[in-house]
Design a protein around this motif. Structure first.
Motif, short mmCIF file in Angstrom:
data_model
loop_
_atom_site.label_atom_id
_atom_site.label_comp_id
_atom_site.label_asym_id
_atom_site.label_seq_id
_atom_site.Cartn_x
_atom_site.Cartn_y
_atom_site.Cartn_z
N TYR A 1 3.54 -0.36 6.18
CA TYR A 1 3.74 -0.30 4.72
C TYR A 1 2.71 -1.15 3.97
N GLN A 2 1.91 -1.91 4.70
CA GLN A 2 0.81 -2.70 4.13
C GLN A 2 1.28 -3.61 2.97
N VAL A 3 2.27 -4.40 3.24
CA VAL A 3 2.81 -5.31 2.21
C VAL A 3 1.80 -6.40 1.92
N GLY B 1 0.83 -1.19 0.00
CA GLY B 1 0.00 0.00 0.00
C GLY B 1 0.87 1.25 0.00
N ASP B 2 1.96 1.20 0.79
CA ASP B 2 2.89 2.33 0.86
C ASP B 2 4.20 1.93 0.18
N LEU C 1 10.29 1.67 -0.50
CA LEU C 1 11.47 2.12 -1.25
C LEU C 1 12.47 2.82 -0.33
N GLY C 2 11.90 3.64 0.56
CA GLY C 2 12.75 4.38 1.51
C GLY C 2 13.51 3.44 2.42
N ASP D 1 2.67 2.91 -8.29
CA ASP D 1 2.31 3.38 -6.96
C ASP D 1 2.31 2.27 -5.90
N THR D 2 2.09 1.08 -6.36
CA THR D 2 1.96 -0.02 -5.39
C THR D 2 3.06 -1.08 -5.51
#
Lengths: 296, 438
Positions: free
Chosen positions: A272-274, A226-227, A232-233, A248-249
């Motif tokens: 991060y809603q993986v 989701g994030d 990436l960060g 985006d996902t």
């Protein structure tokens, strides 16, 4: 310290040059993949390394000993399965192992350990001629392991093994590597080499085309989250990881085997809603395709 | 090295082909037992057939003589008389054998000799010769043939008396060592190992050995030693078991066998006759067990008779002057023969492995081994001592059967040297064509 040094080795059969001046080396304690298409000269090279074949020119040193001049000292460091398991089909599995146990002066308890390791305790009294391909492969591997070599050479070791056999073999090789055994692994199954090997030597038409030229092999993963930006960060904090935002996902990242656990720890956080993590091909496959484009 | 030798033995032991070879060898020994049993049975009671044969043959020859129209009637009658006399004397010999009557046998052989002389005279064979000279020459030849043993005229005259041996344990062992082992040592041992390298190359199992930290020379040596030990066991064990079996059923017989020692032809002949020319005869050994002591006495007595001495003047039968009639221990013979045969096995195994180095296929190696084995067995070498690889030498009477330890040792050393020569050649091949064993 190099356990294997191959320098300018050539070999011809009936005037046809099958190995053409190859040079490569294998560092002590490494797991090295030996990769090439069919007929590239992999098995011939391994036979030359183990003195089963004699080179026309060039030199081969194992643990510092010249294989031609100090054959016995050099071979004292090596064991392996070359081409197919070298078994005496009219003898039982036990007798095959017993031969190696006696030849290398190992104890019976060493032998029992190996029998347990290869999982053939139930078939030890059977003649090996009645074994399935996978059982033969396991026994061949057991004979090599019983010698307890510094340098283990495995030529297509997964041939005939079922899924659990392949998993066990992989674990075994990793364990041996941790114990300090150097492994030279020839295989056409790139994903296997990719998972285990520290370095890779590529051979084509009897010539070495790449030797450990690539960075430590990194696998490519796709993370759906989701994030995605947050993921990436996090991945950016891993020095050798390489991550890009696909959309985006989705984040695509490459990471070495050593950093994979760390990456998972950082990414798999609730915030991060993986939703999914997939492995997508390997870097080795890409390199292989680059090198052997014509064959591919 | 020990582990390599054990491995070679295990491999040979587990090979199906070698099992077949051992079964074949055991069957050959059984055939030998049956042969001797049959021979003994025939000797004991079947001679009537031989006598009948002689009578039939006599009638045939007499009919032939009737057709000789180029001679006169009186000459034909003389010839028929001579021929009939010889055949009758021949029949008498067989009857004497059947009746186990030694004096009658000697008398019958005497009559046979005289009738043969009369027959020759009737045919006019003696007219161109000095009679005494002819007798002397014939006696010399007969004696020489006799001294050589198996091919003698006497043997024929006496209805192959010497072959019929009672089948007891030691007699079986003796004849097996003499007749079957020389061939088996070459054929069985060579075929057992000849596809060794080739088979391992074909299956790929040779890599297990080539990866061992030992020299290729040691691998070859282990193969030779292992092959020799295995084949020695495979050939001798069935022999030993059958010896025990025969001995258990029929009795073992005497541990001694009869030997006529120091009987150099020249000495013996001169002592008996004082006139004979020198002829070259080696020491001779009469090799029959104590159960057939009489056979030895016949030999000696007939020898005297043949060289012109009238045996009827003698009281009984005496040993040949300058010769000693003694009994020798069968163990001595077996020990020497076994040593010799183990060396023949070593040689065969060396040759088999040498051939195997060149072949990459089991079938090719086996075919090559068969050809070489046949050549070895076919080489004629009686008495020459030159073709050491042939069992013919072994049977010639110069080696093991010749009786002198020196000659036996010479042959044994020759086999050993020949084996080393083959091994050396194998090593050269391995060094020059090192991929050959891969």
């Amino acid at each position: 310290m190099k356990i294997l040094e191959v320098e300018h080795v050539t070999k011809s059969f009936r005037k046809k040059k099958v190995i053409d001046g190859i040079s490569f080396s294998v560092g002590e304690g490494k797991v090295v993949g030996f990769v090439g298409p069919n007929g590239a000269g992999k098995t011939t090279t391994l036979k030359l390394v183990t003195n089963i074949l004699i080179p026309d020119s060039g030199s081969i040193h194992i643990a510092g000993f010249n294989i031609l001049k100090e054959r016995e000292k050099a071979l004292a460091n090596v064991a392996g399965v070359i081409e197919n398991p070298a078994l005496y089909m009219e003898l039982s599995g036990y007798d095959n192992l017993r031969f190696i146990q006696r030849a290398y002066g190992k104890s019976k308890s060493d032998m029992e350990q190996v029998i347990e390791m290869i999982g053939l305790g139930h078939a030890m009294r059977q003649k090996t001629g009645r074994y399935s391909l996978g059982m033969k492969q396991r026994l061949g591997l057991g004979m090599a392991l019983l010698a307890d070599p510094k340098f283990l050479i495995l030529d297509e070791p997964t041939n005939g093994l079922d899924a659990s056999g392949i998993i066990e073999l992989r674990a075994l090789i990793c364990r041996k590597a941790k114990e300090g055994t150097t492994v030279l692994l020839s295989s056409h199954i790139l994903s296997e080499v990719d998972r285990i090997a520290d370095e890779v030597v590529f051979i084509k038409d009897g010539k070495i085309v790449e030797e450990s030229a690539m960075p430590p092999l990194r696998k490519k993963y796709l993370v759906k989250a989701g994030d995605a930006k947050g993921v990436l960060g996090q991945l950016a904090s891993i020095r050798d990881a390489e991550a890009v935002l696909v959309n985006d996902t989705t984040v695509e990242f490459r990471v070495g085997a050593g950093d994979f656990a760390k990456a998972m720890r950082l990414v798999c956080q609730e915030e991060y809603q993986v939703q999914d993590i997939q492995q997508e091909g390997t870097q080795l496959e890409h390199v292989y395709q680059d090198i052997f484009r014509e064959d591919a | 090295m020990a582990s390599l030798i054990i491995q070679e033995i295990k491999q040979l032991k587990s090979s199906q082909k070698n099992r077949v070879l051992i079964i074949f060898w055991t069957m050959a020994l059984l055939a030998l037992i049956i042969n001797y049993a049959q021979s003994y049975y025939e000797y004991s009671g079947g001679n009537a057939i031989d006598v009948q044969d002689i009578q039939v043959q006599k009638e045939m020859v007499l009919k032939e003589i009737d057709g000789f129209d180029w001679v006169s009637e009186s000459e034909r009658e003389e010839m028929k008389k001579g021929t009939a006399g010889r055949h009758d004397a021949d029949a008498e010999v067989f009857c004497a054998i059947q009746e186990h009557d030694d004096r009658k046998l000697l008398s019958a052989v005497h009559s046979y000799w005289k009738s043969e002389e009369a027959e020759e005279k009737a045919y006019g064979y003696d007219t161109a010769h000095d009679r005494s000279e002819q007798v002397r020459v014939e006696a010399t030849e007969a004696f020489r043939d006799y001294m050589y043993g198996y091919y003698s005229q006497l043997e024929i005259a006496a209805g192959e008396f010497w072959h019929y041996d009672r089948m007891v344990g030691f007699n079986f062992l003796y004849h097996a060592m003499e007749d079957a082992m020389p061939i088996a040592c070459i054929v069985v041992a060579l075929l057992a190992v000849v596809d060794g390298f080739a088979g391992e190359k074909e299956s790929g199992s040779i890599k297990a050995k080539l990866l061992l930290p030992v020299s290729k020379g040691k691998l070859l040596a282990a193969r030779i030693v292992g092959g020799t030990l295995y084949n020695a066991a495979a050939l001798f064990l069935p022999l030993l078991l059958l010896f025990l079996l025969v001995g258990g059923i029929q009795g073992f017989g005497s541990k001694d066998y009869l030997v006529l020692e120091d009987c150099a032809g020249i000495k013996t002949a001169e002592a008996i006759d004082g006139k004979l020319d020198n002829f070259d005869i080696y020491s001779y050994t009469i090799t029959y067990s104590k159960d057939f002591e009489l056979a030895g006495k016949y030999c000696v007595g007939i020898s005297q008779f043949l060289v012109g001495q009238d045996f009827e003047d003698k009281e009984g039968i005496t040993p040949v002057p300058n010769g000693r009639l003694v009994f020798s221990s069968i163990w001595k013979f077996l020990l020497r023969a076994s040593l010799y045969q183990v060396l023949v096995i070593l040689f065969s195994v060396s040759v088999g492995n040498f051939l195997s180095i060149f072949a990459n296929r089991r079938g090719i190696a086996t075919a090559a081994g068969l050809i070489v084995a046949l050549v070895f067995c076919a080489v004629p070498s009686r008495g020459s001592g030159m073709f050491l690889i042939s069992p013919g030498t072994y049977k010639s009477g110069v080696g093991i059967l010749g009786g002198t330890a020196g000659v036996t040792a010479l042959h044994a050393v020759s086999f050993l040297l020949a084996s080393l020569l083959v091994l050396w050649a194998a090593m050269v091949v391995i060094q020059r064509r090192r991929d050959t064993v891969c």
